[in-house]
Design an enzyme around this catalytic site. Sequence first.
Site, PDB file in Angstrom:
ATOM      1  N   ARG A 223     -42.857 -53.790  51.140  1.00  0.00           N
ATOM      2  CA  ARG A 223     -41.462 -53.883  50.729  1.00  0.00           C
ATOM      3  C   ARG A 223     -40.765 -54.898  51.630  1.00  0.00           C
ATOM      4  O   ARG A 223     -40.977 -54.910  52.848  1.00  0.00           O
ATOM      5  CB  ARG A 223     -40.759 -52.523  50.874  1.00  0.00           C
ATOM      6  CG  ARG A 223     -41.051 -51.563  49.724  1.00  0.00           C
ATOM      7  CD  ARG A 223     -40.406 -52.039  48.422  1.00  0.00           C
ATOM      8  NE  ARG A 223     -40.598 -51.128  47.309  1.00  0.00           N
ATOM      9  CZ  ARG A 223     -41.547 -51.234  46.388  1.00  0.00           C
ATOM     10  NH1 ARG A 223     -42.434 -52.210  46.449  1.00  0.00           N
ATOM     11  NH2 ARG A 223     -41.614 -50.379  45.377  1.00  0.00           N
ATOM     12  N   HIS A 275     -44.003 -60.864  44.177  1.00  0.00           N
ATOM     13  CA  HIS A 275     -44.157 -59.399  44.011  1.00  0.00           C
ATOM     14  C   HIS A 275     -45.239 -59.097  42.962  1.00  0.00           C
ATOM     15  O   HIS A 275     -44.977 -58.447  41.941  1.00  0.00           O
ATOM     16  CB  HIS A 275     -42.826 -58.745  43.623  1.00  0.00           C
ATOM     17  CG  HIS A 275     -42.824 -57.254  43.893  1.00  0.00           C
ATOM     18  ND1 HIS A 275     -41.715 -56.567  44.315  1.00  0.00           N
ATOM     19  CD2 HIS A 275     -43.811 -56.321  43.810  1.00  0.00           C
ATOM     20  CE1 HIS A 275     -42.009 -55.280  44.455  1.00  0.00           C
ATOM     21  NE2 HIS A 275     -43.292 -55.103  44.154  1.00  0.00           N
TER      22      HIS A 275
HETATM   23  C1  GLV Z   1     -44.412 -51.806  43.082  1.00  0.00           C
HETATM   24  O1  GLV Z   1     -43.804 -52.437  43.892  1.00  0.00           O
HETATM   25  C2  GLV Z   1     -44.537 -50.367  43.092  1.00  0.00           C
HETATM   26  O2  GLV Z   1     -43.829 -49.725  43.886  1.00  0.00           O
HETATM   27  O3  GLV Z   1     -45.340 -49.823  42.324  1.00  0.00           O
END
Ligand code: GLV
Length: 311
Positions: A223, A275
């Site tokens: 994160r 991401h």
């Molecule tokens: C992606 O970031 C998730 O939390 O699955």
Amino acid sequence: MKIVVHNDNPDRWCRALQAAFPRATVVTAEAPAEVRRGADYLAVWQPPEWLLAEQTQLKGIINLGAGVDALLDNPELPADVPVIKLRDAGMAAPMADYVLYGVLHFYRGFDGYDHQQQQARWAPQPLPDKADWPVGVLGLGAIGRHVAQALAEAGFPVLGWSRSAKHLDGVDCRHGEDGLDAVLAQAQSLVTLLPDTADTRGLINAERLAKLPPGASLINPGRGALIDESALLDALGDGDTPGHLRGALLDVFSTEPLPDDNPLWQHPRVWITPHTSAPTPLDGAIDQVIRYLHSFEAGKTPTAVNPDAGY
Ligand code: GLV
């Protein structure tokens, strides 16, 4: 039973859940309000506030992802409804590939060869022994522990760190503040796979980056909020002058998409992916959610997220 689905592929999810529960009403958040209301379950990823606010008799909310930070931050999340999250569900294997790629990038010197290539410079560098390249993995949940063990199987000494004490074959597991210092002091590559919680936000700040060995690298597929981005930029140094850190591979950011003017984009020792380190495999996730719903309907609440811990 009524289920409302909200994510970026709700029709596919509705078809699969409808096939598994033929007598249920399974609709997307696009359905008319009178159809959506009175749901027993929400199966959602980053739901809008109104979708939570309009429900009055939920038995469970299933988070269609591993990280529950966005859901727990939603002001309309009801306090008394269990939140269940995806646990691995097929994400751990692609995550291990991503992290292994990142560790090898720095261990095999691809960062340096990248720059040498831009100068047409032919200069083989010595290959370090893997035994001299400890990797620190912060976060040993379903995904972190798989990553730690995959790195150990690839021959790296692995130090794992988690909030509470854990035991993992092949991984030197530490916990607590002293444990974190010990991991930071040794990690040639540091991998951050912690959830975003009140305790972990900004954990990797200037002070902790300085505890890494000089020339260490950072890999963050967890994160964005875990890292103080301006401290990271300072630690990476400017332009051609490396700082304390050698480089970073980053998949997640405090603001996503990463804004065009964020200096990380242009930094010569930063590699960016959008991401995408471990996209949720649809079949694995759907199977897990069907199992969760069967448990609920059998009167057995699946293991719920602890909202105080944040995961
Ligand atoms: C992606 O970031 C998730 O939390 O699955």
